[in-house]
Design a protein around this motif. Sequence first.
Motif, PDB file in Angstrom:
ATOM      1  N   ARG A 117      -1.047   0.755   7.922  1.00 47.47           N
ATOM      2  CA  ARG A 117      -0.193   0.339   9.040  1.00 47.47           C
ATOM      3  C   ARG A 117       1.143  -0.155   8.509  1.00 47.47           C
ATOM      4  NH1 ARG A 117      -2.239  -2.245  14.250  1.00 47.47           N
ATOM      5  NH2 ARG A 117      -0.843  -0.631  14.972  1.00 47.47           N
ATOM      6  N   ILE A 118       2.196   0.203   9.216  1.00 47.60           N
ATOM      7  CA  ILE A 118       3.567  -0.109   8.817  1.00 47.60           C
ATOM      8  C   ILE A 118       4.168  -1.015   9.884  1.00 47.60           C
ATOM      9  CG2 ILE A 118       5.821   0.847   8.261  1.00 47.60           C
ATOM     10  CD1 ILE A 118       4.136   3.542   7.763  1.00 47.60           C
ATOM     11  N   GLY A 156      -3.111  -5.591   3.989  1.00 46.42           N
ATOM     12  CA  GLY A 156      -2.977  -4.182   3.661  1.00 46.42           C
ATOM     13  C   GLY A 156      -1.810  -3.450   4.261  1.00 46.42           C
ATOM     14  N   ALA A 157      -1.031  -4.094   5.129  1.00 43.33           N
ATOM     15  CA  ALA A 157       0.086  -3.408   5.771  1.00 43.33           C
ATOM     16  C   ALA A 157       1.291  -3.323   4.835  1.00 43.33           C
ATOM     17  CB  ALA A 157       0.480  -4.133   7.061  1.00 43.33           C
ATOM     18  N   CYS A 158       2.154  -2.352   5.107  1.00 42.46           N
ATOM     19  CA  CYS A 158       3.505  -2.328   4.540  1.00 42.46           C
ATOM     20  C   CYS A 158       4.428  -2.975   5.566  1.00 42.46           C
ATOM     21  CB  CYS A 158       3.961  -0.901   4.279  1.00 42.46           C
ATOM     22  SG  CYS A 158       2.929   0.013   3.115  1.00 42.46           S
ATOM     23  N   VAL A 159       5.383  -3.776   5.106  1.00 38.99           N
ATOM     24  CA  VAL A 159       6.176  -4.565   6.046  1.00 38.99           C
ATOM     25  C   VAL A 159       7.668  -4.416   5.768  1.00 38.99           C
ATOM     26  CG1 VAL A 159       6.615  -6.848   6.999  1.00 38.99           C
ATOM     27  CG2 VAL A 159       4.301  -6.231   6.308  1.00 38.99           C
ATOM     28  N   ASP A 218       6.843  -1.182  -2.799  1.00 38.03           N
ATOM     29  CA  ASP A 218       5.580  -0.556  -2.415  1.00 38.03           C
ATOM     30  C   ASP A 218       4.832  -1.380  -1.369  1.00 38.03           C
ATOM     31  OD1 ASP A 218       5.871   1.655  -3.973  1.00 38.03           O
ATOM     32  OD2 ASP A 218       4.559   0.988  -5.580  1.00 38.03           O
ATOM     33  N   LYS A 219       5.294  -2.618  -1.149  1.00 39.75           N
ATOM     34  CA  LYS A 219       4.667  -3.501  -0.164  1.00 39.75           C
ATOM     35  C   LYS A 219       5.621  -3.882   0.965  1.00 39.75           C
ATOM     36  CE  LYS A 219       0.816  -4.116  -2.592  1.00 39.75           C
ATOM     37  NZ  LYS A 219      -0.512  -3.682  -2.128  1.00 39.75           N
ATOM     38  N   ALA A 220       6.864  -4.185   0.611  1.00 45.41           N
ATOM     39  CA  ALA A 220       7.814  -4.690   1.607  1.00 45.41           C
ATOM     40  C   ALA A 220       9.233  -4.326   1.208  1.00 45.41           C
ATOM     41  CB  ALA A 220       7.684  -6.211   1.740  1.00 45.41           C
TER      42      ALA A 220
END
Length: 679
Positions: free
Chosen positions: A421-422, A444-447, A468-470
């Motif tokens: 989920r983004i 687990g989301a990208c933000v 890779d995460k935010a």
Amino acid sequence: MPHSPEVAALLERSNRLGSDPRNTNYAGGNTSAKGSATDPVTGAGVELMWVKGSGGDLGTLTEPGLAVLRLDRLRALAQVYPGVDREDEMVPAFDYCLHGKGGAAPSIDTAMHGLVDAPHVDHLHPDSGIALACAADGEKLTAQCFGDTVAWVPWRRPGFQLGLDIAAIKQANPQAIGCILGGHGITAWGATSEECERNALHIIRTAEAFLTNNGRPEPFGPVLDGYLPLPPAERRSRAAALTPLIRSLASTDHPQVGHFTDTPEVLDFLARTEHPRLAALGTSCPDHFLRTKVRPLVLDLPPTTPLEQTTARLRELHTAYRAEYAAYYQRHATPHSPAMRGADPAIVLVPGVGMFSFGKDKQTARVAGEFYLNAINVMHGAEALSTYRPIEESEKFRIEYWELEEAKLRRMPTPKPLATRIALVTGAGSGIGKAIAHRLVAEGACVVIADLNTDNAKAVAEELGGPDKAVAVTVDVTDEQQITAAFEQALLAFGGIDLVVNNAGISLSKPLLQTTAADWDLQHRIMARGSFLVSREAARVMTQQALGGDIIYIASKNAVFAGPNNIAYSATKADQAHQVRLLAAELGEHGIRVNGINPDGVVRGSGIFAAGWGAQRAAVYGIEETELGEYYAQRTLLKREVLPEHVANAVYALTAGDLTHTTGLHIPVDAGVAAAFLR
């Protein structure tokens, strides 16, 4: 700290080799060292091998990532080897060769390192080496490039038999420093760690020079008419316009996160006449096609084609791709093959625009794109010298649906609740928004950290783990163009948008007679108008994706509770609260859920309170500003202070999957304010 000089030297060598993409790809290849140690049981000497374990990356390898095996037991496996048809049985046998707890799980290439008679061995996947390995006359080219110092090993699937093959070839060619593995990569060896590294680099750099000095120009052919890259700004705008649909197609079987790249190598490949033929042949190196699938989906239209026609053609090509992939599976599957994992492409190539790659998370998507770039380089080198000839399709299937690969997938941890989920969170540079971003990434989301304060947004993105995460975007939510630009950045960073949190806001605490029209307009522009604009853009993207989605409004208990000296703030919160109901009613048919959260008095860590709101409210209540949090707590039923993390918990509850049938709801996070109970 490493327990031996051999381990220390191995880790240093591995990190040097793995840090240069010319030497090997991410998580590709493995290195080993052999040496003596003391058996903790008998006190006698024992010969050991340390080798990079399954799933590790050379560039970041540390000692826990090494598998440690007893050489006598490993080499004894050759005496009980049942033959190539049953070589997979040897992998679980490695567990009986482990020394002590054994470290990391041994990889399929463990036999190669253990059976080759050399103290140090490097197996790598350099583009230059794979170009020779995947050329139609690779054996002849290898001899031309290296003479008899580098041997040729015909294609064989990684495993115990390949280890035996390389060991025999090394023994038959004592002058050789390594070998080219057909369709695969290179292996080098040495008496010392320094010699092994030197030999590996010699093979890689010599192959690079051979390709440069002997390759023909423009191996991908002349430029196709109309297929030159669009100008940079137009290219990225086109990519952002296509991304929601392409991600939707790539997520037909399983939700995916995306990555976009428009490097010159990709754009040049897609502009040339030979790219359709070469792309259809697929990648070759096992590390490549395990991440990119056997071939990409390639759009066959020039970049200036009208968008509507382009999207229609992408849908047609996707339908054909899925049918072709299912046929590929049926051609090669046996009754013992794992079930088909999904028929969607991992790589989508759009001429003049770039490459879209997909995976279960951002890193996987990014690495898939990097691997296809490796494949382009390999095709370029092979075509420059000869003809690109990847391994047979049946062999690709044997690796893609290898039971050992399936077992590796089964060992992977269960995905987190918000995986794939983004999210885009406004006002995420501090306070409630920052806490929400932290919780979403942890689950687990990208933000996308959207904030007016660029420095704050960048700081939060960095502390969450980087791109890779935010990612950070600067946005004024009163500006339509900035909102559009922020969503475009989000689409190009992660491939789409699934979850939007309207959190940005300010607060002006004044009595009615002191509230100016400018105060009123500013308060409403930022929160009522701003959340409307953000939600409108979110709905546009989400409906194009056709994957559903969540829009969350951080409203306030003031949306339903009438407090003193707060007309502008409370009125705009009431506006936001009704937007929740209106949008829930309108967007439900698209699977988009719209919900709100009504906090009360979140003082600690709040940018709003720190900017003067706290002092103003404290003055209204006749207390010190430092007492405000406790004051709010004591007027609640639970007598507890509300913190940013509590609001973040409510966002998680609404979006993590348990409330799939809930929309149009407002959740109070106020520790119990009876006057604000929803009616």
